[in-house]
Design a protein around this motif. Structure first.
Motif, PDB file in Angstrom:
ATOM      1  N   ILE A  68       0.739  -1.296  -0.053  1.00 19.11           N
ATOM      2  CA  ILE A  68       0.115   0.073   0.075  1.00 19.11           C
ATOM      3  C   ILE A  68       0.938   1.243  -0.112  1.00 19.11           C
ATOM      4  N   ARG A  69       1.012   1.981  -1.067  1.00 20.21           N
ATOM      5  CA  ARG A  69       1.600   3.376  -1.218  1.00 20.21           C
ATOM      6  C   ARG A  69       0.886   4.495  -0.513  1.00 20.21           C
ATOM      7  N   MET A  70       1.418   4.924   0.309  1.00 19.73           N
ATOM      8  CA  MET A  70       1.017   6.138   1.096  1.00 19.73           C
ATOM      9  C   MET A  70       1.473   7.543   0.609  1.00 19.73           C
ATOM     10  N   ASP A  71       0.663   8.561   0.397  1.00 19.30           N
ATOM     11  CA  ASP A  71       0.919   9.865  -0.115  1.00 19.30           C
ATOM     12  C   ASP A  71       1.894  10.228   0.830  1.00 19.30           C
ATOM     13  N   GLN A  72       3.208  10.851   0.201  1.00 15.73           N
ATOM     14  CA  GLN A  72       4.151  11.459   1.307  1.00 15.73           C
ATOM     15  C   GLN A  72       4.177  12.907   1.184  1.00 15.73           C
ATOM     16  N   LYS A  73       4.015  13.731   2.487  1.00 13.05           N
ATOM     17  CA  LYS A  73       4.249  14.985   2.323  1.00 13.05           C
ATOM     18  C   LYS A  73       5.553  15.314   2.609  1.00 13.05           C
ATOM     19  N   ALA A  74       5.982  16.494   1.621  1.00  9.44           N
ATOM     20  CA  ALA A  74       7.304  16.785   2.256  1.00  9.44           C
ATOM     21  C   ALA A  74       7.520  17.830   3.326  1.00  9.44           C
ATOM     22  N   GLU A  75       7.565  16.954   4.400  1.00 12.18           N
ATOM     23  CA  GLU A  75       7.972  17.833   5.579  1.00 12.18           C
ATOM     24  C   GLU A  75       9.418  18.350   5.766  1.00 12.18           C
ATOM     25  N   PRO A  76       9.517  19.641   6.143  1.00 11.80           N
ATOM     26  CA  PRO A  76      10.760  20.147   6.368  1.00 11.80           C
ATOM     27  C   PRO A  76      11.206  19.525   7.614  1.00 11.80           C
ATOM     28  N   THR A  77      12.549  19.148   7.562  1.00 12.82           N
ATOM     29  CA  THR A  77      13.098  18.715   8.670  1.00 12.82           C
ATOM     30  C   THR A  77      13.372  19.663   9.742  1.00 12.82           C
ATOM     31  N   GLU A  78      13.199  19.273  10.902  1.00 10.07           N
ATOM     32  CA  GLU A  78      13.317  20.132  12.081  1.00 10.07           C
ATOM     33  C   GLU A  78      13.954  19.324  13.158  1.00 10.07           C
ATOM     34  N   ARG A  79      14.841  20.068  13.959  1.00  4.55           N
ATOM     35  CA  ARG A  79      15.591  19.138  14.914  1.00  4.55           C
ATOM     36  C   ARG A  79      14.861  19.663  16.278  1.00  4.55           C
ATOM     37  N   SER A  80      14.973  18.444  17.008  1.00  3.00           N
ATOM     38  CA  SER A  80      14.142  18.640  18.628  1.00  3.00           C
ATOM     39  C   SER A  80      15.095  19.399  19.429  1.00  3.00           C
ATOM     40  N   TYR A  81      14.737  19.436  20.558  1.00  5.30           N
ATOM     41  CA  TYR A  81      15.305  20.214  21.533  1.00  5.30           C
ATOM     42  C   TYR A  81      16.161  19.118  22.328  1.00  5.30           C
ATOM     43  N   ILE A  82      15.871  17.864  21.967  1.00  4.65           N
ATOM     44  CA  ILE A  82      16.725  16.767  22.610  1.00  4.65           C
ATOM     45  C   ILE A  82      17.979  16.745  21.693  1.00  4.65           C
ATOM     46  N   PHE A  83      17.837  16.827  20.433  1.00  8.47           N
ATOM     47  CA  PHE A  83      18.976  17.091  19.661  1.00  8.47           C
ATOM     48  C   PHE A  83      19.966  18.141  19.884  1.00  8.47           C
ATOM     49  N   ILE A  84      19.112  19.361  20.311  1.00 13.41           N
ATOM     50  CA  ILE A  84      20.177  20.733  20.498  1.00 13.41           C
ATOM     51  C   ILE A  84      20.981  20.430  21.745  1.00 13.41           C
ATOM     52  N   GLY A  85      20.132  19.624  22.623  1.00 13.96           N
ATOM     53  CA  GLY A  85      20.911  19.359  23.900  1.00 13.96           C
ATOM     54  C   GLY A  85      22.115  18.295  23.765  1.00 13.96           C
ATOM     55  N   SER A  86      21.862  17.407  22.762  1.00 13.16           N
ATOM     56  CA  SER A  86      22.998  16.552  22.683  1.00 13.16           C
ATOM     57  C   SER A  86      24.144  17.264  22.130  1.00 13.16           C
ATOM     58  N   LEU A  87      23.753  18.012  21.072  1.00 14.13           N
ATOM     59  CA  LEU A  87      24.713  18.962  20.424  1.00 14.13           C
ATOM     60  C   LEU A  87      25.669  19.996  21.331  1.00 14.13           C
ATOM     61  N   PHE A  88      24.798  20.500  22.351  1.00 13.19           N
ATOM     62  CA  PHE A  88      25.469  21.380  23.220  1.00 13.19           C
ATOM     63  C   PHE A  88      26.461  20.294  24.030  1.00 13.19           C
ATOM     64  N   TYR A  89      25.956  19.204  24.584  1.00 12.27           N
ATOM     65  CA  TYR A  89      26.905  18.083  25.521  1.00 12.27           C
ATOM     66  C   TYR A  89      28.014  18.038  24.660  1.00 12.27           C
ATOM     67  N   LEU A  90      27.906  17.382  23.449  1.00 12.65           N
ATOM     68  CA  LEU A  90      29.287  17.179  22.520  1.00 12.65           C
ATOM     69  C   LEU A  90      30.100  18.411  22.561  1.00 12.65           C
TER      70      LEU A  90
END
Length: 107
Positions: A68-90
């Motif tokens: 079953i093929r689902m229609d795909q929406k082109a969602e912009p990639t957005e980063r979560s605050y967890i990603f930002i926190g891990s980047l700050f940790y690094l």
């Protein structure tokens, strides 16, 4: 306020995980901090980002199994605050490591 709590919570959890990994492998905290932070950042990037490579791959695998093929929406990639926190940790552990071992790097 809520977003900063996510960032600080992520840094705290990664620090405790780094401490547990250092204790388990009998290594110094700073010796394992950069690889641990980089690995955590990579894992969070692939599984926590919306519309990222891992979620598109999973969608394609499910579509291939069900037929079953689902229609795909082109969602912009957005980063979560967890990603930002891990980047700050690094970035924080890289800065602390370079400061601690500055004689080794500057010679």
């Amino acid at each position: 306020m809520k977003n900063s709590m996510f960032v600080l919570g992520t840094i705290l959890i990664l620090g405790l995980g780094n401490l547990a990994a250092a204790y388990a492998f009998q290594l110094d905290f700073l010796d394992i901090a950069i690889p641990f932070g980089g690995l955590a950042l990579a894992i969070i990037y692939f599984f926590k980002s919306k519309g990222g490579m891992a979620s598109r791959r999973m969608d394609m695998a499910i579509q291939g199994q069900t037929g079953i093929r689902m229609d795909q929406k082109a969602e912009p990639t957005e980063r979560s605050y967890i990603f930002i926190g891990s980047l700050f940790y690094l970035l924080l552990v890289v800065a602390i490591t370079f400061y601690t071992y500055r004689e080794y790097f500057l010679v």
